[in-house]
Design an enzyme around this catalytic site. Structure first.
Site, PDB file in Angstrom:
ATOM      1  CG  HIS A 112     -61.317 -25.545 113.574  1.00  0.00           C
ATOM      2  ND1 HIS A 112     -61.782 -25.962 114.226  1.00  0.00           N
ATOM      3  CD2 HIS A 112     -61.524 -26.228 111.707  1.00  0.00           C
ATOM      4  CE1 HIS A 112     -62.325 -27.056 113.963  1.00  0.00           C
ATOM      5  NE2 HIS A 112     -61.820 -27.366 112.782  1.00  0.00           N
ATOM      6  N   GLY A 146     -69.674 -17.965 117.966  1.00  0.00           N
ATOM      7  CA  GLY A 146     -69.986 -18.933 117.956  1.00  0.00           C
ATOM      8  C   GLY A 146     -68.580 -20.162 117.877  1.00  0.00           C
TER       9      GLY A 146
HETATM   10  C1  GRF Z   1     -53.388 -26.600 115.606  1.00  0.00           C
HETATM   11  O1  GRF Z   1     -54.699 -27.974 115.128  1.00  0.00           O
HETATM   12  C2  GRF Z   1     -54.755 -26.010 115.614  1.00  0.00           C
HETATM   13  O2  GRF Z   1     -55.263 -25.879 114.431  1.00  0.00           O
HETATM   14  C3  GRF Z   1     -55.869 -26.385 116.815  1.00  0.00           C
HETATM   15  O3  GRF Z   1     -55.265 -26.677 117.765  1.00  0.00           O
HETATM   16  C4  GRF Z   1     -53.374 -27.169 117.498  1.00  0.00           C
HETATM   17  C5  GRF Z   1     -52.747 -26.360 117.952  1.00  0.00           C
HETATM   18  O4  GRF Z   1     -51.792 -26.781 117.872  1.00  0.00           O
HETATM   19  N1  GRF Z   1     -56.620 -25.259 116.792  1.00  0.00           N
HETATM   20  P1  GRF Z   1     -50.435 -25.823 118.566  1.00  0.00           P
HETATM   21  O5  GRF Z   1     -50.500 -25.786 120.243  1.00  0.00           O
HETATM   22  O6  GRF Z   1     -50.070 -24.884 117.744  1.00  0.00           O
HETATM   23  O7  GRF Z   1     -49.108 -27.222 117.824  1.00  0.00           O
END
Ligand code: GRF
Length: 204
Positions: A112, A146
Protein backbone atom coordinates in the site's frame (compact mmCIF):
# COMPACT_ATOMS: atom_id res chain seq x y z
CA UNK A 1 13.05 -27.61 -0.08
CA UNK A 2 10.22 -26.96 -2.56
CA UNK A 3 9.91 -23.28 -3.51
CA UNK A 4 7.12 -21.17 -2.02
CA UNK A 5 4.55 -20.86 -4.81
CA UNK A 6 3.48 -17.22 -5.16
CA UNK A 7 0.37 -16.03 -7.03
CA UNK A 8 0.20 -12.27 -7.69
CA UNK A 9 -3.15 -10.48 -7.95
CA UNK A 10 -3.19 -7.33 -10.09
CA UNK A 11 -5.55 -4.76 -11.57
CA UNK A 12 -3.39 -2.42 -13.62
CA UNK A 13 0.10 -1.42 -14.67
CA UNK A 14 1.93 -4.09 -12.76
CA UNK A 15 5.18 -2.33 -11.93
CA UNK A 16 5.21 -4.11 -8.57
CA UNK A 17 4.59 -7.40 -10.37
CA UNK A 18 7.58 -6.54 -12.58
CA UNK A 19 9.75 -5.95 -9.52
CA UNK A 20 8.81 -9.44 -8.29
CA UNK A 21 9.46 -11.05 -11.68
CA UNK A 22 12.82 -9.26 -11.93
CA UNK A 23 13.74 -10.34 -8.40
CA UNK A 24 12.88 -13.90 -9.43
CA UNK A 25 15.39 -13.67 -12.27
CA UNK A 26 18.19 -12.25 -10.16
CA UNK A 27 17.66 -14.70 -7.32
CA UNK A 28 16.55 -11.95 -4.93
CA UNK A 29 13.26 -13.76 -4.25
CA UNK A 30 15.19 -16.59 -2.67
CA UNK A 31 12.95 -19.59 -2.07
CA UNK A 32 9.89 -17.93 -3.66
CA UNK A 33 8.70 -18.56 -7.21
CA UNK A 34 6.04 -16.56 -9.10
CA UNK A 35 3.77 -19.26 -10.53
CA UNK A 36 0.76 -17.24 -11.61
CA UNK A 37 -0.82 -13.82 -12.09
CA UNK A 38 -4.53 -13.13 -11.86
CA UNK A 39 -6.18 -9.86 -12.84
CA UNK A 40 -9.73 -8.75 -12.10
CA UNK A 41 -9.52 -6.61 -15.25
CA UNK A 42 -8.89 -7.83 -18.80
CA UNK A 43 -6.36 -6.10 -21.04
CA UNK A 44 -4.15 -4.56 -18.36
CA UNK A 45 -0.40 -4.10 -18.76
CA UNK A 46 0.29 -6.41 -15.81
CA UNK A 47 -1.05 -9.35 -17.85
CA UNK A 48 1.40 -8.52 -20.66
CA UNK A 49 4.23 -8.45 -18.13
CA UNK A 50 3.23 -11.93 -16.90
CA UNK A 51 3.03 -13.29 -20.44
CA UNK A 52 6.42 -11.78 -21.33
CA UNK A 53 7.91 -13.55 -18.31
CA UNK A 54 6.28 -16.86 -19.25
CA UNK A 55 4.11 -16.92 -16.14
CA UNK A 56 0.54 -18.25 -16.23
CA UNK A 57 -1.83 -15.26 -16.50
CA UNK A 58 -5.57 -15.43 -15.95
CA UNK A 59 -8.49 -13.01 -15.69
CA UNK A 60 -11.33 -13.27 -13.19
CA UNK A 61 -13.43 -10.26 -14.17
CA UNK A 62 -15.29 -8.94 -11.12
CA UNK A 63 -17.93 -7.45 -13.40
CA UNK A 64 -19.11 -10.97 -14.22
CA UNK A 65 -20.30 -11.54 -10.64
CA UNK A 66 -23.39 -10.08 -9.02
CA UNK A 67 -22.01 -10.52 -5.51
CA UNK A 68 -18.63 -9.99 -3.93
CA UNK A 69 -18.69 -13.46 -2.33
CA UNK A 70 -19.19 -15.14 -5.72
CA UNK A 71 -16.23 -13.22 -7.16
CA UNK A 72 -14.12 -14.13 -4.13
CA UNK A 73 -15.02 -17.82 -4.52
CA UNK A 74 -14.10 -17.85 -8.20
CA UNK A 75 -10.86 -16.01 -7.49
CA UNK A 76 -10.01 -18.42 -4.69
CA UNK A 77 -10.61 -21.41 -6.95
CA UNK A 78 -8.12 -19.99 -9.49
CA UNK A 79 -5.56 -19.24 -6.80
CA UNK A 80 -5.91 -22.76 -5.41
CA UNK A 81 -5.68 -24.32 -8.86
CA UNK A 82 -2.28 -22.62 -9.20
CA UNK A 83 -1.20 -24.28 -5.94
CA UNK A 84 -0.49 -20.98 -4.20
CA UNK A 85 1.37 -20.97 -0.90
CA UNK A 86 1.40 -17.15 -0.81
CA UNK A 87 -0.90 -14.60 -2.45
CA UNK A 88 0.54 -11.14 -3.15
CA UNK A 89 -1.78 -8.22 -3.86
CA UNK A 90 0.24 -5.89 -6.08
CA UNK A 91 -2.00 -3.06 -7.16
CA UNK A 92 -5.08 -5.26 -6.80
CA UNK A 93 -7.98 -2.86 -6.39
CA UNK A 94 -10.60 -5.11 -4.76
CA UNK A 95 -11.15 -5.69 -1.06
CA UNK A 96 -11.11 -9.42 -0.28
CA UNK A 97 -13.70 -10.92 2.06
CA UNK A 98 -13.54 -13.84 4.49
CA UNK A 99 -14.80 -16.01 1.62
CA UNK A 100 -11.38 -15.63 0.04
CA UNK A 101 -9.28 -15.30 3.18
CA UNK A 102 -10.56 -18.35 5.09
CA UNK A 103 -7.82 -20.97 5.05
CA UNK A 104 -5.23 -18.43 3.87
CA UNK A 105 -4.32 -16.97 7.28
CA UNK A 106 -0.97 -15.16 7.12
CA UNK A 107 -0.62 -16.18 3.49
CA UNK A 108 -2.03 -13.07 1.78
CA UNK A 109 -0.03 -9.81 1.71
CA UNK A 110 -0.60 -6.38 0.16
CA UNK A 111 1.53 -3.38 -0.77
CA UNK A 112 0.00 0.00 0.00
CA UNK A 113 1.42 3.43 -0.94
CA UNK A 114 1.33 5.09 2.49
CA UNK A 115 2.68 4.59 5.97
CA UNK A 116 -0.33 2.75 7.38
CA UNK A 117 -2.44 3.27 9.38
CA UNK A 118 -2.33 6.71 7.70
CA UNK A 119 -4.21 7.05 4.44
CA UNK A 120 -5.79 3.65 3.77
CA UNK A 121 -7.94 3.06 0.71
CA UNK A 122 -7.65 4.65 -2.72
CA UNK A 123 -5.56 7.66 -3.72
CA UNK A 124 -3.21 7.39 -0.74
CA UNK A 125 -0.71 9.79 -2.35
CA UNK A 126 -3.41 12.43 -2.88
CA UNK A 127 -4.56 11.92 0.71
CA UNK A 128 -1.00 12.53 1.94
CA UNK A 129 -0.65 15.72 -0.12
CA UNK A 130 -4.05 16.96 0.99
CA UNK A 131 -3.26 16.33 4.65
CA UNK A 132 0.09 18.05 4.35
CA UNK A 133 2.32 15.39 5.89
CA UNK A 134 6.06 15.82 5.35
CA UNK A 135 6.85 12.10 5.29
CA UNK A 136 4.91 9.28 3.70
CA UNK A 137 5.93 5.98 2.17
CA UNK A 138 4.72 2.44 1.63
CA UNK A 139 3.68 -0.55 3.70
CA UNK A 140 3.68 -4.30 3.15
CA UNK A 141 1.07 -5.92 5.39
CA UNK A 142 -0.87 -9.10 5.91
CA UNK A 143 -4.37 -8.87 4.50
CA UNK A 144 -7.42 -9.16 6.71
CA UNK A 145 -11.03 -8.46 5.83
CA UNK A 146 -10.65 -4.75 6.62
CA UNK A 147 -9.39 -1.95 4.41
CA UNK A 148 -5.55 -1.99 4.50
CA UNK A 149 -5.84 -2.93 8.19
CA UNK A 150 -3.82 -6.14 8.61
CA UNK A 151 -0.61 -6.56 10.62
CA UNK A 152 2.33 -4.60 9.22
CA UNK A 153 5.32 -6.56 7.88
CA UNK A 154 7.58 -3.74 6.63
CA UNK A 155 7.53 -0.05 5.78
CA UNK A 156 9.70 2.46 3.95
CA UNK A 157 9.51 6.25 4.27
CA UNK A 158 9.97 8.95 1.64
CA UNK A 159 9.88 12.75 2.02
CA UNK A 160 7.02 14.83 0.67
CA UNK A 161 8.57 17.81 -1.16
CA UNK A 162 7.04 21.27 -1.41
CA UNK A 163 6.60 21.07 -5.16
CA UNK A 164 5.31 17.49 -5.24
CA UNK A 165 2.39 16.55 -7.44
CA UNK A 166 0.47 13.30 -7.06
CA UNK A 167 2.58 11.93 -9.92
CA UNK A 168 5.98 12.92 -8.52
CA UNK A 169 5.08 11.60 -5.07
CA UNK A 170 3.71 8.39 -6.55
CA UNK A 171 6.97 7.84 -8.45
CA UNK A 172 9.09 8.38 -5.31
CA UNK A 173 6.94 5.94 -3.34
CA UNK A 174 6.87 3.36 -6.14
CA UNK A 175 10.67 3.19 -6.19
CA UNK A 176 10.51 2.11 -2.54
CA UNK A 177 7.61 -0.29 -3.19
CA UNK A 178 9.72 -2.05 -5.80
CA UNK A 179 12.41 -2.67 -3.20
CA UNK A 180 10.16 -3.45 -0.23
CA UNK A 181 7.77 -5.99 -1.78
CA UNK A 182 10.32 -8.47 -3.20
CA UNK A 183 12.27 -8.26 0.07
CA UNK A 184 9.13 -9.11 2.05
CA UNK A 185 8.32 -12.06 -0.22
CA UNK A 186 11.87 -13.39 0.11
CA UNK A 187 11.66 -13.03 3.90
CA UNK A 188 8.34 -14.91 4.02
CA UNK A 189 9.68 -17.67 1.79
CA UNK A 190 12.72 -18.04 4.01
CA UNK A 191 10.57 -18.28 7.15
CA UNK A 192 12.05 -15.04 8.47
CA UNK A 193 8.65 -13.50 9.29
CA UNK A 194 6.79 -14.26 12.50
CA UNK A 195 3.48 -12.66 13.47
CA UNK A 196 2.33 -12.40 17.07
CA UNK A 197 -1.03 -10.64 17.03
CA UNK A 198 -0.54 -7.28 15.34
CA UNK A 199 3.23 -7.37 15.73
CA UNK A 200 5.32 -8.93 13.02
CA UNK A 201 8.95 -9.74 13.73
CA UNK A 202 11.75 -10.50 11.36
CA UNK A 203 13.61 -13.52 12.70
CA UNK A 204 17.01 -14.75 11.55
C1 GRF B 1 0.93 0.78 -6.13
O1 GRF B 1 1.16 2.09 -5.68
C2 GRF B 1 0.41 -0.07 -5.00
O2 GRF B 1 0.96 0.26 -3.77
C3 GRF B 1 -1.05 0.27 -5.02
O3 GRF B 1 -1.39 0.38 -6.38
C4 GRF B 1 -0.23 0.72 -7.12
C5 GRF B 1 -0.04 -0.33 -8.16
O4 GRF B 1 0.99 -0.07 -9.04
N1 GRF B 1 -1.81 -0.70 -4.26
P1 GRF B 1 1.47 -1.20 -10.06
O5 GRF B 1 0.23 -1.76 -10.75
O6 GRF B 1 2.21 -2.22 -9.29
O7 GRF B 1 2.35 -0.45 -11.04
Amino acid sequence: MAPMRVVVLVSGGGTNLQSLLDAGWTGALGAAEIVGVISNKPGVRALERAAAAGVAARVVDHRGFAERAAFDSALKAEVQSLGADLVVLAGFMRVLTETFLAGFEDRVINIHPSLLPAFPGVKAQAQALHYGVKITGCTVHFVDAGLDSGAIISQAAVPVLDDDTEESLQARILAEEHRLLPAAVADLAAGRVRREGRRVHRVL
